[in-house]
Design a protein around this motif. Structure first.
Motif, short mmCIF file in Angstrom:
data_model
loop_
_atom_site.label_atom_id
_atom_site.label_comp_id
_atom_site.label_asym_id
_atom_site.label_seq_id
_atom_site.Cartn_x
_atom_site.Cartn_y
_atom_site.Cartn_z
N LEU B 74 -35.60 24.25 -65.66
CA LEU B 74 -34.26 23.91 -65.79
C LEU B 74 -33.54 24.15 -64.43
CD1 LEU B 74 -32.74 25.63 -69.13
CD2 LEU B 74 -33.58 23.22 -68.71
N VAL B 75 -32.89 23.25 -64.24
CA VAL B 75 -32.00 23.28 -62.82
C VAL B 75 -30.45 23.26 -63.08
CG1 VAL B 75 -31.44 21.68 -60.79
CG2 VAL B 75 -33.94 21.99 -61.66
N ASP B 76 -29.73 24.28 -62.47
CA ASP B 76 -28.34 23.90 -62.64
C ASP B 76 -27.65 22.67 -61.89
OD1 ASP B 76 -28.88 25.55 -60.46
OD2 ASP B 76 -26.96 26.40 -60.25
N VAL B 77 -26.61 22.28 -62.78
CA VAL B 77 -26.13 21.18 -62.01
C VAL B 77 -24.63 21.12 -61.90
CG1 VAL B 77 -27.95 19.44 -62.58
CG2 VAL B 77 -26.33 19.94 -64.38
N ALA B 78 -23.86 20.35 -61.12
CA ALA B 78 -22.43 19.98 -61.17
C ALA B 78 -22.37 18.60 -61.53
CB ALA B 78 -21.92 20.04 -59.83
N ILE B 79 -21.45 18.22 -62.21
CA ILE B 79 -21.02 16.78 -62.60
C ILE B 79 -20.33 16.15 -61.83
CG2 ILE B 79 -20.59 15.56 -64.62
CD1 ILE B 79 -22.89 17.28 -65.28
N GLU B 80 -20.97 15.29 -61.12
CA GLU B 80 -20.18 14.48 -59.99
C GLU B 80 -20.04 12.96 -60.41
OE1 GLU B 80 -21.78 15.41 -56.09
OE2 GLU B 80 -21.74 17.59 -56.28
N GLY B 81 -18.87 12.52 -60.34
CA GLY B 81 -18.85 10.93 -60.93
C GLY B 81 -19.37 10.91 -62.31
N GLY B 82 -19.50 11.85 -63.08
CA GLY B 82 -19.97 11.73 -64.49
C GLY B 82 -21.54 12.05 -64.56
N LEU B 83 -21.92 12.14 -63.30
CA LEU B 83 -23.59 12.38 -63.27
C LEU B 83 -23.82 13.75 -62.78
CD1 LEU B 83 -24.41 8.98 -61.39
CD2 LEU B 83 -24.73 9.44 -63.86
N PRO B 84 -25.00 14.28 -63.49
CA PRO B 84 -25.60 15.62 -63.00
C PRO B 84 -26.10 15.57 -61.83
CG PRO B 84 -27.26 14.62 -64.55
CD PRO B 84 -25.99 13.65 -64.36
N VAL B 85 -25.61 16.64 -60.62
CA VAL B 85 -26.28 16.66 -59.50
C VAL B 85 -26.74 18.01 -59.11
CG1 VAL B 85 -25.67 16.40 -57.00
CG2 VAL B 85 -24.61 14.84 -58.64
N PRO B 86 -27.81 18.50 -59.08
CA PRO B 86 -28.43 19.87 -58.75
C PRO B 86 -27.30 20.44 -57.82
CG PRO B 86 -30.26 18.39 -58.82
CD PRO B 86 -29.15 17.44 -59.02
N ARG B 87 -27.25 21.74 -58.02
CA ARG B 87 -26.40 22.42 -57.17
C ARG B 87 -26.99 22.80 -55.93
NH1 ARG B 87 -21.53 24.12 -59.34
NH2 ARG B 87 -21.29 23.99 -61.65
N HIS B 88 -28.25 23.11 -55.98
CA HIS B 88 -29.15 23.59 -54.91
C HIS B 88 -29.78 22.30 -54.21
CE1 HIS B 88 -32.15 25.63 -52.43
NE2 HIS B 88 -31.51 26.60 -52.37
N TYR B 89 -29.81 22.50 -52.65
CA TYR B 89 -30.38 21.33 -51.96
C TYR B 89 -31.69 21.10 -52.45
CZ TYR B 89 -31.63 24.69 -48.39
OH TYR B 89 -32.13 25.94 -47.76
N ARG B 90 -32.58 22.04 -52.75
CA ARG B 90 -33.99 21.76 -52.87
C ARG B 90 -34.24 20.93 -53.98
NH1 ARG B 90 -38.45 23.61 -55.98
NH2 ARG B 90 -40.14 23.66 -54.80
N GLU B 91 -33.59 20.99 -55.21
CA GLU B 91 -33.64 20.22 -56.22
C GLU B 91 -32.88 18.90 -56.07
OE1 GLU B 91 -33.71 23.62 -56.58
OE2 GLU B 91 -35.77 23.37 -57.37
N ARG B 92 -31.89 18.78 -55.22
CA ARG B 92 -31.08 17.63 -54.85
C ARG B 92 -32.16 16.87 -54.22
NH1 ARG B 92 -26.36 20.54 -53.79
NH2 ARG B 92 -26.77 20.13 -51.65
N MET B 93 -33.13 17.39 -53.39
CA MET B 93 -34.15 16.47 -52.86
C MET B 93 -35.02 15.81 -53.84
SD MET B 93 -33.69 16.95 -49.26
CE MET B 93 -35.46 16.36 -48.78
N LYS B 94 -35.19 16.64 -54.81
CA LYS B 94 -36.24 15.99 -55.98
C LYS B 94 -35.51 14.92 -56.64
CE LYS B 94 -39.27 19.81 -57.34
NZ LYS B 94 -39.87 20.43 -58.42
N THR B 95 -34.20 14.82 -56.68
CA THR B 95 -33.52 13.76 -57.40
C THR B 95 -33.45 12.45 -56.46
OG1 THR B 95 -31.44 14.25 -56.79
CG2 THR B 95 -32.33 15.40 -58.90
N LEU B 96 -33.62 12.71 -55.08
CA LEU B 96 -33.59 11.52 -54.26
C LEU B 96 -34.80 11.09 -53.66
CD1 LEU B 96 -30.54 13.50 -52.45
CD2 LEU B 96 -30.17 11.35 -53.81
N GLY B 97 -35.56 12.01 -52.70
CA GLY B 97 -36.68 11.55 -52.29
C GLY B 97 -36.57 12.05 -50.51
#
Lengths: 556, 121
Positions: B74-97
């Motif tokens: 599980l990854v904690d997220v913020a809701i930005e523009g109605g979409l979940p965005v991981p709070r930590h930059y490491r997991e944010r990388m996983k949602t991007l590339g």
């Protein structure tokens, strides 16, 4: 180059078949991830941030054109059209699918390559001076030793479950280009002052990572025939007494540090005396068989300096600059060792596309006796180039974006994949390297600054060798953001030294300015032709620290 | 690869690597309400309370045990523009590339159908 014999061939093919079976058992659920993980790691398969990663061994960094062309094919067919050359002179693919990996291993076996022992707690790919066999300061080619060690260490039953990974490097030259002092075992071929026989100086306990250490010499002159027995004695002492309770304290450097080098030596010598040397050491006939593969190619008889080259340089300053920066004097008159920079401004250090790999493979076949090398600094070398061919090579490299004239300069940055790819990373490395490259992109300015090694790691494991960079950069996490700790004064040569921390970490966007300030101190205070690292040695840390801390405090 | 890790603060999403491909996948709700995997982080099911988080944890354990995914957590997220965005930059990388290769990974729309493709910073 070394060629597989029937045993090598069968061994690699059997291993591919074995792994194919292991993958199919993983996919049908017969093996759990916990059971499969150590098996995949022994075959170079990691699970990284976005995908699996496959690490392919390039033994002592030596490749043929055919092998590099096969890597290009794999990159194109099974990956995303590029690969990443590492500081262990291996090649990593960042996006392979698990289901494809057995087929990739078969393609590798077709060109006498594999991924065995590129991970796990075993003896890893043995590295060597990338100018082996051609450097003017070389006493003897280190590659026969490296190949012997590859054969000895491959699936060695006693050393397949070591406390931790184990890295060996070999050089045969006066100037250490293989970073041997930062290896678990570093070997240097040298001549005995009395007998004039070639011997090994053996260092143990070097390593980077969480606890960086410079290797200590445990034997000044080990007779060549005793190599395997002596190394076996070292491995036994480590295997028996190295810590297994804490992975961060499990490397041989910690054992050497904890019991002291004299006690370590005593235990190794005791074990060495107990071993039945003749049964462990390689048969002289086998050593000769291996060495024969590394005989120099048939060089033409050429004048020391090519008039064609001199004339072309005179008419083309950009070419002349590239020749000056990227070539190294060669043993054979009229030849040179050419380093191809994989550090074009703004690209990920060490990355090469499949098209670029094919071009370099073609150039190796046409101009370098079908041989090339991978360097620990993440560049490629054509080791046997006629000086008069340099202009044609430069033109072809230029068309592929590979003619950067920056070897050894501030933009020739070592960088690990960092958090852009690596699951262990705490911060990104590649964008930091790119930002520094952009800041110092001007050719004239780079030349003015001269030799300066920047090395970047995205975590404490130090794959980017930051501890031994003239300027080292370590990416960490600080309160939820990426933070970069800068060290100064590290060296990776025969003067190996661990760099010292300059001050508090800075944010990613402030790193180029911090580097700028450090470089300014050098440019204003250097004396004569003093290089950056010579200035650091003379001046000490203080003036650099003061300049760095202005940046650190301004942004704090 | 143990599934049991400390639960992060909520809201959270469940991510993992697909066993066969290694791609990052996210737990989402199918039209019938059952949990399935998607490659699109925009479709990740957001657990806002403990029962929802427990459901994701149970799904992770099941999918690890049945060899569909690896490294599920599980990854904690913020809701930005109605979409979940991981709070930590490491997991944010996983949602991007990879940030140096915007042509690769989810940020380039890989495995994500055009309609649901989102733009992420």
């Amino acid at each position: 180059m070394y060629r597989y014999d029937e045993f090598d061939e069968r061994f690699v093919r059997e291993r591919v078949a074995q792994f194919r079976d292991q993958v199919s058992r993983r996919l049908d659920g017969s093996l759990t991830e916990d059971e499969f993980k150590p098996l995949r790691l022994k075959n170079g398969v990691y699970l990284q941030l976005h995908a699996y990663m496959l690490r392919i061994a390039v033994p002592y960094g030596t490749l043929s054109g055919r092998q590099l062309r096969q890597l290009a094919l794999i990159g194109e067919k099974y990956d995303r059209g590029y690969g990443h050359f590492t500081t262990r002179t291996n090649l990593q693919f960042n996006w392979p699918k698990l289901r494809d990996i057995p087929d990739i291993l078969d393609l590798l076996a077709d060109v006498e390559m594999h991924c065995i022992q590129t991970s796990g707690n075993c003896i890893r790919n043995v590295t060597a001076d990338h100018f082996a066999g051609v450097a003017q300061d070389e006493l003897e080619d280190p590659r026969p030793t490296a190949e012997l060690l590859r054969q000895w260490s491959s699936l060695h039953p006693e050393f397949s479950y070591l406390p931790r990974k184990f890295k060996i490097a070999v050089t045969g030259a006066e100037h250490d280009r293989a970073v041997i002092k930062a290896h678990d075992i570093g070997l240097r071929l040298r001549r005995h002052p009395d007998t004039h026989e070639t011997c090994y100086e053996v260092s143990v306990g070097g390593g980077l990572g969480r606890t960086p250490m410079i290797g200590k010499v445990v034997r000044d002159y080990l007779p060549k025939p005793d190599l395997l027995a002596y190394l076996e004695a070292i491995m036994r002492v480590y295997n028996l007494e190295g810590r297994r309770d804490n992975k961060y304290k499990a490397r041989v450097k910690i054992l050497v540090h904890e019991i002291g080098v004299e006690e370590f030596k005593r235990r190794v010598e005791e074990e060495f005396a107990r071993l039945d040397g003749p049964s462990v050491n390689a048969d002289p006939a086998e050593i000769a068989r291996i060495a024969a593969y590394f005989a120099p190619p048939a060089y033409e008889t050429l004048p020391e300096v090519s008039r064609v080259l001199e004339a072309t340089k005179a008419g083309n300053p950009a070419f002349a600059r590239w020749v000056e920066t990227n070539t190294t004097p060669h043993k054979a008159p009229g030849y040179t060792a050419l380093t191809i920079s994989l550090k074009p401004i703004g690209e990920a250090p060490g990355d090469a596309t499949s098209d670029q790999m094919r071009l370099v493979a073609d150039l190796a076949e046409q101009y370098s006796h079908d041989e090339l090398r991978v360097t620990h600094a993440q560049n490629l070398v054509l080791p046997h180039v006629r000086q008069r061919d340099l202009f044609a090579i430069w033109q072809k490299l230029g068309e592929a974006g590979l003619a950067s004239a920056n070897i050894g300069l501030i933009t020739d940055i070592i960088a690990c994949p960092g958090l852009d790819y690596c699951a262990l990373a705490t911060a990104r490395s590649i964008p930091i390297a790119q930002a520094i490259q952009q800041r110092f992109a001007d050719d004239e300015r780079q030349r003015l600054i001269g030799e300066l090694n920047i090395k970047i790691s995205g975590c404490i494991n130090a794959c980017g060798h930051h501890h031994v960079g003239h300027i080292g950069i370590l990416g960490l996490e600080k309160r939820g953001i990426e933070s970069y700790q800068i060290t100064l004064g590290g060296e990776s040569t025969e003067n190996a030294k661990i760099g010292e921390i300059l001050g508090p970490g800075v944010a990613a966007e402030d790193v180029p300015e911090a580097i700028e300030r450090i470089v300014e101190v050098y440019l204003t205070q250097r004396v004569g032709n003093e290089s950056f690292i010579e200035s650091v040695r003379r001046l000490g840390l203080a003036p650099f620290k003061a300049a760095f801390q202005e940046v650190a405090h301004a942004v704090a | 690869m143990a599934a049991a890790v400390k639960r992060p603060p909520l809201p959270a999403i469940l991510l993992a690597n697909d066993l066969l491909d290694g791609d990052i996948v996210f737990a989402t709700a199918a039209p019938d309400g059952a949990l399935v995997w998607t490659r699109d982080p925009a479709h990740a099911l957001v657990a806002a309370d403990d029962p929802a988080a427990e459901r994701l944890e149970a799904y992770a354990a099941n999918q690890l045990a049945t060899n569909h995914v690896v490294d599920a957590y599980l990854v904690d997220v913020a809701i930005e523009g109605g979409l979940p965005v991981p709070r930590h930059y490491r997991e944010r990388m996983k949602t991007l590339g990879p940030s140096n290769r915007l042509d690769l990974g989810k940020q380039a729309g890989e495995g994500i159908d055009a309609q649901s493709k989102r733009v992420s910073a």
